[in-house]
Design an enzyme around this catalytic site. Sequence first.
Site, PDB file in Angstrom:
ATOM      1  N   TYR A  41      -0.953  40.839 -70.117  1.00  0.00           N
ATOM      2  CA  TYR A  41       0.425  41.396 -70.536  1.00  0.00           C
ATOM      3  C   TYR A  41       0.618  42.943 -70.306  1.00  0.00           C
ATOM      4  CZ  TYR A  41       1.283  37.764 -74.232  1.00  0.00           C
ATOM      5  OH  TYR A  41       1.753  36.641 -74.900  1.00  0.00           O
TER       6      TYR A  41
ATOM      7  N   ASP B  85       6.653  36.268 -78.873  1.00  0.00           N
ATOM      8  CA  ASP B  85       7.496  36.762 -80.210  1.00  0.00           C
ATOM      9  C   ASP B  85       8.842  37.123 -79.847  1.00  0.00           C
ATOM     10  OD1 ASP B  85       5.395  36.350 -82.066  1.00  0.00           O
ATOM     11  OD2 ASP B  85       4.791  38.304 -81.812  1.00  0.00           O
TER      12      ASP B  85
END
Length: 248
Positions: free
Chosen positions: A111, A52
């Site tokens: 992540y 994003d």
Amino acid sequence: MQRYFMHLAYRGAPFHGWQSQPNAVSVQSVIEDALSRYMRRPVAIVGAGRTDAGVNARMMIAHLDLEIGPDDTPRLVTALNSMIGRDIAVHSLHPVAPDAHARFDATSRTYHYYAHTRKSPFSHDLSWQAPPSLDFDAMNRAAALLPGRRDFTSFSKLHTDTHTNICTLTDAHWERIDSDNWRFVITADRFLRNMVRAVVGTLVDVGRGKMRPEDIIGIIDRKDRCAAGTSMPGHALFLWNISYPFPF
């Protein structure tokens, strides 16, 4: 034509995410533009995922097809790095099988989310400033309940184009880097849109005492985004690693 896997990294702040889109600068569009100018023909790349806006990548993999041999790739990498600006770095190009796919062949993604508990002028761009009172032990007890093959709708952005919200999560934990800095590590076969930031936001609610660690199970079972915590800022999130079942 030879298919390649491109290994690259980027700082997310200047870009409107990975994926190309109208009227916005994305990581994908910048690289495709540079490739097309160098090759003097349109060149498309396919990334392993879609980070994003503002989210960073220590490791992103993209595949592309080129009419050059492996011996010519170092010169292309050098040229690309001179064209794409300082916020993206192309590390290498690796020849792979013609049907290798950066997204669909990936077996896991990891992540990291960074947090610091003491104000620092050197951390605020790439880490979230957490309150000193945040209970990381409670957050870790909650994180330990996340792994498994589950429907993670409660942590997904609404109205996405995915066919399923089931993910296999294999690791989720907070680890202390030093006296002032922490990172959250999470690994799964796939992630939903906004999933990691929503998970972190929910764990922060646990750390603030707004919910108990065991409440995380009920949040997952409800399959309701409103049941989970707020989405955390993207600047502290890094796509850290992507694994494949073959070497390259």
